[in-house]
Design a protein around this motif. Structure first.
Motif, PDB file in Angstrom:
ATOM      1  N   GLU A  33      42.498  36.510  17.885  1.00 45.27           N
ATOM      2  CA  GLU A  33      42.403  35.465  18.894  1.00 45.27           C
ATOM      3  C   GLU A  33      42.703  36.049  20.267  1.00 45.27           C
ATOM      4  O   GLU A  33      43.623  36.849  20.417  1.00 45.27           O
ATOM      5  N   ARG A  34      41.919  35.654  21.240  1.00 44.05           N
ATOM      6  CA  ARG A  34      42.106  36.168  22.594  1.00 44.05           C
ATOM      7  C   ARG A  34      43.452  35.712  23.162  1.00 44.05           C
ATOM      8  O   ARG A  34      43.850  34.565  22.999  1.00 44.05           O
ATOM      9  N   THR A  35      44.117  36.663  23.812  1.00 40.59           N
ATOM     10  CA  THR A  35      45.384  36.340  24.447  1.00 40.59           C
ATOM     11  C   THR A  35      45.161  35.307  25.553  1.00 40.59           C
ATOM     12  O   THR A  35      44.283  35.463  26.396  1.00 40.59           O
ATOM     13  N   LYS A  36      45.944  34.245  25.509  1.00 38.19           N
ATOM     14  CA  LYS A  36      45.782  33.203  26.502  1.00 38.19           C
ATOM     15  C   LYS A  36      46.279  33.661  27.865  1.00 38.19           C
ATOM     16  O   LYS A  36      47.343  34.248  27.982  1.00 38.19           O
ATOM     17  N   MET A  37      45.458  33.397  28.876  1.00 35.90           N
ATOM     18  CA  MET A  37      45.835  33.758  30.233  1.00 35.90           C
ATOM     19  C   MET A  37      46.618  32.617  30.866  1.00 35.90           C
ATOM     20  O   MET A  37      46.367  31.447  30.590  1.00 35.90           O
ATOM     21  N   ARG A  38      47.560  32.969  31.687  1.00 37.65           N
ATOM     22  CA  ARG A  38      48.317  31.951  32.425  1.00 37.65           C
ATOM     23  C   ARG A  38      48.020  32.155  33.906  1.00 37.65           C
ATOM     24  O   ARG A  38      48.536  33.083  34.534  1.00 37.65           O
ATOM     25  N   ASN A  97      50.029  26.281  44.603  1.00 37.02           N
ATOM     26  CA  ASN A  97      51.441  26.005  44.882  1.00 37.02           C
ATOM     27  C   ASN A  97      52.358  27.004  44.180  1.00 37.02           C
ATOM     28  O   ASN A  97      53.340  27.483  44.760  1.00 37.02           O
ATOM     29  N   GLU A  98      52.043  27.311  42.928  1.00 35.95           N
ATOM     30  CA  GLU A  98      52.842  28.288  42.187  1.00 35.95           C
ATOM     31  C   GLU A  98      52.723  29.673  42.818  1.00 35.95           C
ATOM     32  O   GLU A  98      53.704  30.428  42.875  1.00 35.95           O
ATOM     33  N   THR A  99      51.522  30.001  43.295  1.00 38.21           N
ATOM     34  CA  THR A  99      51.320  31.294  43.944  1.00 38.21           C
ATOM     35  C   THR A  99      52.161  31.398  45.214  1.00 38.21           C
ATOM     36  O   THR A  99      52.784  32.432  45.477  1.00 38.21           O
ATOM     37  N   ALA A 100      52.181  30.332  45.993  1.00 37.03           N
ATOM     38  CA  ALA A 100      52.989  30.320  47.218  1.00 37.03           C
ATOM     39  C   ALA A 100      54.474  30.473  46.892  1.00 37.03           C
ATOM     40  O   ALA A 100      55.205  31.209  47.573  1.00 37.03           O
ATOM     41  N   THR A 101      54.927  29.792  45.842  1.00 40.76           N
ATOM     42  CA  THR A 101      56.326  29.896  45.424  1.00 40.76           C
ATOM     43  C   THR A 101      56.637  31.306  44.947  1.00 40.76           C
ATOM     44  O   THR A 101      57.703  31.859  45.240  1.00 40.76           O
ATOM     45  N   ARG A 118      52.885  37.495  33.284  1.00 40.51           N
ATOM     46  CA  ARG A 118      52.812  38.952  33.382  1.00 40.51           C
ATOM     47  C   ARG A 118      52.268  39.328  34.756  1.00 40.51           C
ATOM     48  O   ARG A 118      51.613  38.514  35.412  1.00 40.51           O
ATOM     49  N   PHE A 119      52.479  40.577  35.155  1.00 39.93           N
ATOM     50  CA  PHE A 119      51.896  41.006  36.435  1.00 39.93           C
ATOM     51  C   PHE A 119      50.380  40.890  36.381  1.00 39.93           C
ATOM     52  O   PHE A 119      49.749  40.509  37.369  1.00 39.93           O
ATOM     53  N   HIS A 120      49.778  41.179  35.236  1.00 42.13           N
ATOM     54  CA  HIS A 120      48.319  41.106  35.110  1.00 42.13           C
ATOM     55  C   HIS A 120      47.811  39.685  35.294  1.00 42.13           C
ATOM     56  O   HIS A 120      46.650  39.478  35.660  1.00 42.13           O
ATOM     57  N   ASP A 121      48.678  38.690  35.051  1.00 41.04           N
ATOM     58  CA  ASP A 121      48.265  37.302  35.235  1.00 41.04           C
ATOM     59  C   ASP A 121      48.050  36.961  36.710  1.00 41.04           C
ATOM     60  O   ASP A 121      47.398  35.956  37.031  1.00 41.04           O
ATOM     61  N   LEU A 122      48.589  37.762  37.615  1.00 44.61           N
ATOM     62  CA  LEU A 122      48.333  37.546  39.042  1.00 44.61           C
ATOM     63  C   LEU A 122      46.851  37.792  39.331  1.00 44.61           C
ATOM     64  O   LEU A 122      46.233  37.092  40.133  1.00 44.61           O
ATOM     65  N   ARG A 123      46.301  38.783  38.673  1.00 43.22           N
ATOM     66  CA  ARG A 123      44.868  39.075  38.791  1.00 43.22           C
ATOM     67  C   ARG A 123      44.048  37.919  38.233  1.00 43.22           C
ATOM     68  O   ARG A 123      43.057  37.502  38.834  1.00 43.22           O
ATOM     69  N   HIS A 124      44.465  37.385  37.091  1.00 44.24           N
ATOM     70  CA  HIS A 124      43.776  36.236  36.509  1.00 44.24           C
ATOM     71  C   HIS A 124      43.871  35.024  37.440  1.00 44.24           C
ATOM     72  O   HIS A 124      42.923  34.249  37.564  1.00 44.24           O
ATOM     73  N   ILE A 146      31.293  40.104  31.530  1.00 46.41           N
ATOM     74  CA  ILE A 146      32.740  40.145  31.286  1.00 46.41           C
ATOM     75  C   ILE A 146      33.429  39.063  32.097  1.00 46.41           C
ATOM     76  O   ILE A 146      34.297  38.337  31.590  1.00 46.41           O
ATOM     77  N   THR A 147      33.044  38.936  33.355  1.00 47.75           N
ATOM     78  CA  THR A 147      33.640  37.912  34.221  1.00 47.75           C
ATOM     79  C   THR A 147      33.381  36.522  33.671  1.00 47.75           C
ATOM     80  O   THR A 147      34.296  35.690  33.583  1.00 47.75           O
ATOM     81  N   LEU A 148      32.137  36.251  33.279  1.00 47.20           N
ATOM     82  CA  LEU A 148      31.779  34.928  32.760  1.00 47.20           C
ATOM     83  C   LEU A 148      32.495  34.636  31.451  1.00 47.20           C
ATOM     84  O   LEU A 148      32.901  33.505  31.191  1.00 47.20           O
ATOM     85  N   ASP A 149      32.660  35.660  30.623  1.00 47.16           N
ATOM     86  CA  ASP A 149      33.321  35.465  29.338  1.00 47.16           C
ATOM     87  C   ASP A 149      34.814  35.193  29.524  1.00 47.16           C
ATOM     88  O   ASP A 149      35.381  34.295  28.895  1.00 47.16           O
ATOM     89  N   LEU A 150      35.461  35.948  30.403  1.00 49.39           N
ATOM     90  CA  LEU A 150      36.896  35.799  30.620  1.00 49.39           C
ATOM     91  C   LEU A 150      37.258  34.470  31.273  1.00 49.39           C
ATOM     92  O   LEU A 150      38.297  33.879  30.985  1.00 49.39           O
ATOM     93  N   TYR A 151      36.380  34.006  32.163  1.00 52.02           N
ATOM     94  CA  TYR A 151      36.723  32.828  32.959  1.00 52.02           C
ATOM     95  C   TYR A 151      35.783  31.653  32.711  1.00 52.02           C
ATOM     96  O   TYR A 151      35.530  30.841  33.592  1.00 52.02           O
ATOM     97  N   SER A 152      35.289  31.579  31.478  1.00 45.14           N
ATOM     98  CA  SER A 152      34.384  30.485  31.133  1.00 45.14           C
ATOM     99  C   SER A 152      35.068  29.119  31.237  1.00 45.14           C
ATOM    100  O   SER A 152      34.406  28.102  31.442  1.00 45.14           O
ATOM    101  N   HIS A 153      36.407  29.117  31.125  1.00 48.98           N
ATOM    102  CA  HIS A 153      37.129  27.845  31.200  1.00 48.98           C
ATOM    103  C   HIS A 153      37.046  27.217  32.586  1.00 48.98           C
ATOM    104  O   HIS A 153      37.285  26.023  32.755  1.00 48.98           O
ATOM    105  N   VAL A 154      36.703  28.023  33.598  1.00 54.55           N
ATOM    106  CA  VAL A 154      36.607  27.512  34.970  1.00 54.55           C
ATOM    107  C   VAL A 154      35.217  26.948  35.242  1.00 54.55           C
ATOM    108  O   VAL A 154      35.039  26.116  36.126  1.00 54.55           O
ATOM    109  N   LEU A 155      34.226  27.390  34.477  1.00 55.34           N
ATOM    110  CA  LEU A 155      32.830  27.087  34.787  1.00 55.34           C
ATOM    111  C   LEU A 155      32.411  25.631  34.626  1.00 55.34           C
ATOM    112  O   LEU A 155      31.563  25.170  35.394  1.00 55.34           O
TER     113      LEU A 155
END
Length: 307
Positions: A93-98, A103-107, A241-247, A274-283
């Motif tokens: 199962e794909r690791t869930k991205m957070r 607002n959270e980014t600003a904080t 995770r730090f990588h979640d900042l990229r997500h 790859i971009t479309l697959d990773l971020y299909s939840h936004v589409l």
């Protein structure tokens, strides 16, 4: 060819997980059912410390390594066919991205601002850089005149030390800097120059953007550990995770209507798939927005023609 870090990981999996399960098997007599049984055992009791089974992802990596090794045996004509081809590895199962919202980014930025980790956070949430790209970034790659970063290399930490390598896609890329990132990088460069001057060192374009107090580079693992440590001091921020900042950067881009092709180029993915697959939840939301815009444009045109 694989990177030294990947080679270390593959060798460790082969030595610690594959060999104990299949090391006594005769290569020319190895059957798919033996491999399948080995995977099943690894899932139940594969941990060397005796505390249970391996994660499906680890067993999936075992399958990739074994299949490739047996494939080489086929090329060398030691085997007529690859028995691993007939075995299905466990489903992973794909690791869930957070992804953080605005607002959270600003904080998050406010929380990290007083620390040395602030610039890596800026590069993650505003530019989508990977950890290794942050630790490899030098000032010569920052063009304040045009407002761009040149991402040309990355760093990788192995048992032998830290090495410089190509980016994950194998290609360099230019990343446009938001004005906020430009402002923060300018301030950071001044602070860094003053810090080094106290040590009798002059800042040059060959110096690292994110560095230790004496200008030495930071190891990728150290960046991760320090990010996690400082984040834990907050009582309100989610444990990302730090990588979640990229997500987070990617998700915010796509949700704002940025074309996936631009997101792909900015993130340094090797293909738009790859971009479309990773971020299909936004589409889905983007499709609704696109439908509404097309509808509005056509209605306006119909009204003009009718009038």
């Amino acid at each position: 060819m694989v990177s030294p870090r990947s080679h270390e990981r593959y060798a460790e999996l082969a030595r610690k997980n594959i060999v104990p399960l299949l090391g006594n098997a005769v290569l020319t007599s190895l059957r798919p059912e033996q491999i399948s049984a080995a995977y099943a055992k690894a899932l139940v009791s594969g941990r060397r410390d005796g505390t249970g089974g391996l994660a499906p992802r680890s067993v999936h990596h075992m399958h990739r390594i074994l299949r490739q090794a047996l494939g080489q045996a086929v090329k060398w004509r030691i085997l007529n066919r690859n028995p691993a081809d007939a075995v299905d590895p466990p489903k992973v199962e794909r690791t869930k991205m957070r992804a953080l919202d605005a607002n959270e980014t600003a904080t998050l930025m406010s929380h990290f601002r007083p620390t040395r980790m602030f610039v890596p956070v800026v590069l993650g949430v505003l530019c989508g850089l990977r950890r290794g790209e942050v630790t490899a970034l030098r000032w010569r790659a920052v063009d304040f005149a045009t407002g761009h970063l040149a991402i040309v290399e990355s760093t990788e930490q192995t048992k032998a030390g830290t090495r410089t390598k190509d980016t994950k896609s194998g290609r360099s890329r230019r990343v446009a800097l938001p004005s906020l990132a430009i402002e923060e990088l300018r301030r950071h460069r001044v602070r860094q120059a003053e810090e080094l001057l106290k040590l009798g060192v002059r800042l040059t374009d060959d110096d690292y953007v994110f560095a230790q107090a004496d200008g030495r580079p930071v190891q990728p693992n150290s960046l991760t550990h320090e990010f996690t440590r400082i984040l834990a001091l907050s009582k309100t921020l989610p444990r990302v995770r730090f990588h979640d900042l990229r997500h987070s950067h990617a998700t915010q881009m796509l949700a704002s209507g940025v074309h996936p092709k631009i997101a792909q180029e900015r993130l340094g993915h090797s293909s738009i798939a790859i971009t479309l697959d990773l971020y299909s939840h936004v589409l889905p939301g983007m499709q609704e927005d696109a439908a509404a815009k097309v509808d509005a444009a056509l209605r306006a045109a119909i009204d003009r023609v009718a009038g």
